[in-house]
Scaffold this motif. Structure first.
Motif, PDB file in Angstrom:
ATOM      1  N   ALA A  96       2.294  10.764  -9.524  1.00 42.12           N
ATOM      2  CA  ALA A  96       2.727  10.565 -10.975  1.00 42.12           C
ATOM      3  C   ALA A  96       1.770  10.228 -12.067  1.00 42.12           C
ATOM      4  N   LYS A  97       0.536   9.168 -11.289  1.00 42.12           N
ATOM      5  CA  LYS A  97      -0.088   8.408 -11.516  1.00 42.12           C
ATOM      6  C   LYS A  97      -1.472   9.893 -12.008  1.00 42.12           C
ATOM      7  N   ASP A 106     -10.932  -3.908 -12.207  1.00 41.85           N
ATOM      8  CA  ASP A 106     -10.829  -4.380 -11.269  1.00 41.85           C
ATOM      9  C   ASP A 106     -11.895  -5.040 -10.134  1.00 41.85           C
ATOM     10  N   SER A 107     -12.391  -5.828  -9.008  1.00 37.81           N
ATOM     11  CA  SER A 107     -12.711  -6.779  -8.673  1.00 37.81           C
ATOM     12  C   SER A 107     -14.526  -6.535  -9.164  1.00 37.81           C
ATOM     13  N   VAL A 108     -14.623  -5.518  -9.503  1.00 39.83           N
ATOM     14  CA  VAL A 108     -16.289  -5.830 -10.066  1.00 39.83           C
ATOM     15  C   VAL A 108     -16.582  -5.307 -11.946  1.00 39.83           C
ATOM     16  N   THR A 138      -3.656   1.206 -10.516  1.00 36.80           N
ATOM     17  CA  THR A 138      -2.918   0.707  -9.410  1.00 36.80           C
ATOM     18  C   THR A 138      -3.901   0.633  -8.484  1.00 36.80           C
ATOM     19  N   ILE A 139      -3.498   0.015  -6.921  1.00 35.73           N
ATOM     20  CA  ILE A 139      -4.608  -0.694  -6.095  1.00 35.73           C
ATOM     21  C   ILE A 139      -5.839  -0.526  -6.018  1.00 35.73           C
ATOM     22  N   GLU A 140      -6.957  -0.945  -5.572  1.00 36.08           N
ATOM     23  CA  GLU A 140      -8.430  -1.205  -5.624  1.00 36.08           C
ATOM     24  C   GLU A 140      -8.626   0.593  -4.838  1.00 36.08           C
ATOM     25  N   THR A 141      -8.361  -0.569  -3.498  1.00 27.06           N
ATOM     26  CA  THR A 141      -8.311   1.021  -2.326  1.00 27.06           C
ATOM     27  C   THR A 141      -7.931   2.086  -3.076  1.00 27.06           C
ATOM     28  N   MET A 151       0.869  -1.472   0.548  1.00 25.12           N
ATOM     29  CA  MET A 151      -0.133   0.103   0.110  1.00 25.12           C
ATOM     30  C   MET A 151       0.861   1.496   0.094  1.00 25.12           C
ATOM     31  N   ILE A 152       1.526   1.079   0.303  1.00 29.37           N
ATOM     32  CA  ILE A 152       2.944   2.153   0.950  1.00 29.37           C
ATOM     33  C   ILE A 152       2.996   3.264  -0.544  1.00 29.37           C
TER      34      ILE A 152
END
Ligand code: G6P
Length: 608
Positions: A442-443, A523-525, A567-570, A433-434
């Motif tokens: 940058a994204k 993502d998951s959905v 990026t990660i879903e969160t 996560m970090i």
């Protein structure tokens, strides 16, 4: 909402007061006025409309004086017309007063004052105050103001001047912010530090039920009950440059483009790589308690409420602590259940929103530990909460919140990380996560670099009257926020919905005239959202999709795609909101709207 500025010193007050009013324009207002004293006695002007109208009326008039007060009004009692604008004068025309807030027992006081022979000439609750002061005035303006305020119920931030007390401004606060600016041989008062930045960075915040007698060399503070208060000044960190547009057409555009930097500022010094967690000094002394809690309430209004919804998903997902999100305005009247295991976080950019402040006080009354997530340092919520985390986004001037939103989400993700690492999250997950957080700025920049592409889409749709925004999971609150941005600044009707919920009503609205913005990330959905897109297409709706970079499959199903990095879903909300902010901004510009000061809205809603 309403703004107050006052000056006493050796300089001409007029330009200082007008400039101060302009610095507060962003807060939203409908009339403006000024009162100053000098060799020509009391001079005052007040007009409905923009400050420019007040300035037009000042041209050619010999305004002179080194001490005065000024105001921007956002109407509550009485329509916005010239007569109802502040300042208000007493019957003798010697005392002038400006006020932010609402006097709740004004009807009773109105009747009482009329019986005593006062002539009340406006529809405002404010005018009552100046007649109350007149009623007990015997030469001591501080004392007369004390007596008047002891009869008042409601909220106020006031500044009062009288011809018979040269060089004195009396100010008082209960529920509406006031800050004194200390200068060299001159002093200021304002309801917003932005109005003071050009002159001083030394300020003293007044607390509720405090007042001050301000002269060119003194700022004597006391409680309304006469107890003397000794308080040193503090230094404001914001600079003048931060409250200027810096080459951008609007503050909103500048603030959208600041986000790579403001997200870094929200994380700065807070990522603990060695322990794969977050370091949040403002809540450090509550860590033991936070380790034990079994429920969290997040409360806020407007855009901050949308950030809270994302916080709910993050904290439940990562830390597995049940979270409830409450509109602050409901929380205060709903008799919420707060048991010893509940922690309350209040989220507010300004730290002054009346409903959020009231919710915070209600939670404190019920014994909860209350932690603030605020932007404005020294704001009431920041000062009254038990602890908290500043988002460090710098001044946000555009009424429609953008950079504060992404900074709030960044801070909420740090809180979720911290709570999760105190519970079940592994070191590896924490590091992942970090790493994702560090890669975010940058994204965000790569999305901002596509502004022309988004502007092109805005050009195709800005004449539409209705929009639907859909998202699922972490991106459902983003759909709400995207729709809010559009309606706030372009006045296009827009609604946000969880994508699957569309079938339970909004689908009836879909035809070839209805553009639908769908956040459809891989993502998951993802597959579920693609199904929702098919349902829209089957009914001839137009789809603008926000999709993950590299997703070529989606193109076949939609009319436009705006790609954003993975990026990660969160953390996806921090990226998916950026194109929606830009889309709303460009549609509003194309429609010729006043982007930074949309009609009827206020930056900080300091009345209930
Ligand atoms: C007003 C503003 C919104 C903001 C809301 C909450 O309605 O126009 O942009 O989201 O207040 O403000 P806060 O300062 O508490 O975050």
């Amino acid at each position: 909402m309403c703004g107050i500025i006052g000056y006493v010193g050796e300089k001409q007050a007029l330009p200082i007061l007008i400039e101060g009013l302009k610095r507060m324009e962003y807060r939203g207002y409908d009339s403006a006025g000024i009162a100053l004293f000098g060799p020509n006695g009391l001079q005052y002007e007040k007009y409905a409309g923009k400050i420019a109208r007040l300035e037009e009326h000042l041209v050619g008039k010999n305004y002179s004086g080194t001490w005065g007060i000024a105001h921007t009004r956002w109407a509550t009692h009485g329509e916005p017309n010239d007569n109802n604008a502040h300042p208000h004068l007493d019957c003798t025309g010697e005392i002038a007063l400006v006020h932010n807030g609402i006097i709740e027992n004004y009807a009773t006081l109105h009747e009482w004052l009329q019986r005593r022979g006062h002539k009340i000439t406006t529809d405002t609750d404010t005018e009552i105050l100046v007649h109350l002061i007149e009623d007990s005035y015997d030469g001591d303006l501080v004392e007369a103001t004390r007596v008047a305020l002891s009869q008042v119920e409601g909220t106020y931030g006031i500044a009062v001047v009288s011809r018979n007390n040269p060089g004195l401004i009396v100010v008082a606060r209960h529920g509406s912010p006031l800050v004194i600016g200390r200068g060299n041989g001159e002093n200021f008062v304002a309801s917003d530090v932005a109005a003071l930045l050009r002159h001083t960075n030394q300020v003293i915040y007044l607390d509720d039920l405090e007042m001050a007698a301000i002269t060119h060399d003194k700022t004597d503070i006391s409680k309304i009950d006469r107890t003397v208060v000794n308080r040193d000044s503090e230094e404001i960190e914001w600079s003048l440059e931060q409250i200027e547009r810096g080459g951008h057409a609007h503050f909103m555009q500048k603030e959208i483009h600041e986000q790579p930097t403001t997200i870094v500022n929200a994380m700065r010094g807070r990522l603990n790589l060695d322990e794969a967690t977050a370091r949040l000094n403002g809540i450090k002394r509550h860590l033991d308690e936070l380790g034990q809690i079994d429920r969290i309430i997040l409360t806020a209004c407007g855009t901050s409420w949308h950030a809270a919804l994302i916080g709910e998903y993050m904290i439940e997902d990562l830390a597995r602590i049940p979270v409830e999100v409450e509109y602050a305005s409901e929380f205060r009247y709903r008799s919420p259940i707060i048991d010893p295991g509940t922690a309350v976080f209040v989220i507010s950019q300004s730290g002054e929103t009346a409903d959020t402040l009231a919710a915070m006080r209600e939670a404190k009354r019920k014994g909860a530990t209350v932690l603030g997530i605020c932007n404005v340092v020294g704001s009431t919520i920041a000062r009254e909460s038990d602890g908290g985390v500043y988002i460090h986004a710098g001044p946000e001037i555009g009424v429609a919140s953008t950079k504060a939103f992404t900074s709030q989400i960044t801070v909420l993700s740090l809180i979720a990380l911290l709570l999760a690492r105190m519970r079940s999250m592994s070191f590896e997950k924490g590091r992942e996560m970090i790493d994702a957080l560090e890669a975010l700025p940058a994204k965000v920049q790569t999305i901002l670099d596509r502004e022309d592409e988004i502007k092109g889409i805005a050009a195709d749709y800005y004449r539409k009257d209705n929009f639907l925004y859909l998202g699922r999971g972490y991106n459902f609150p983003v759909a709400l926020e995207g729709a809010l941005k559009l309606k706030e600044i372009s006045y296009i009707h827009a609604e946000g919905y969880p994508a699957a919920e569309m079938k339970h009503g909004p689908i009836a609205l879909i035809d070839e005239r209805m553009p639908v913005v769908v956040i459809a990330l891989r993502d998951s959905v993802y597959d579920k959202v693609l199904n929702n897109i098919q349902e829209i297409r089957a009914r001839k709706g137009t789809v603008i999709a926000v999709a993950t970079e590299g997703d070529t499959r989606i193109k076949r199903h939609v009319d436009h795609v705006i790609h954003i990095p993975e990026t990660i879903e969160t953390l996806t909300p921090l990226l998916s909101i950026i194109p929606l902010q830009m889309l709303a901004y460009h549609m509003a510009v194309l429609r010729g709207c006043d982007v930074d000061q949309p009609r009827n809205l206020a930056k900080s809603v300091t009345v209930e």
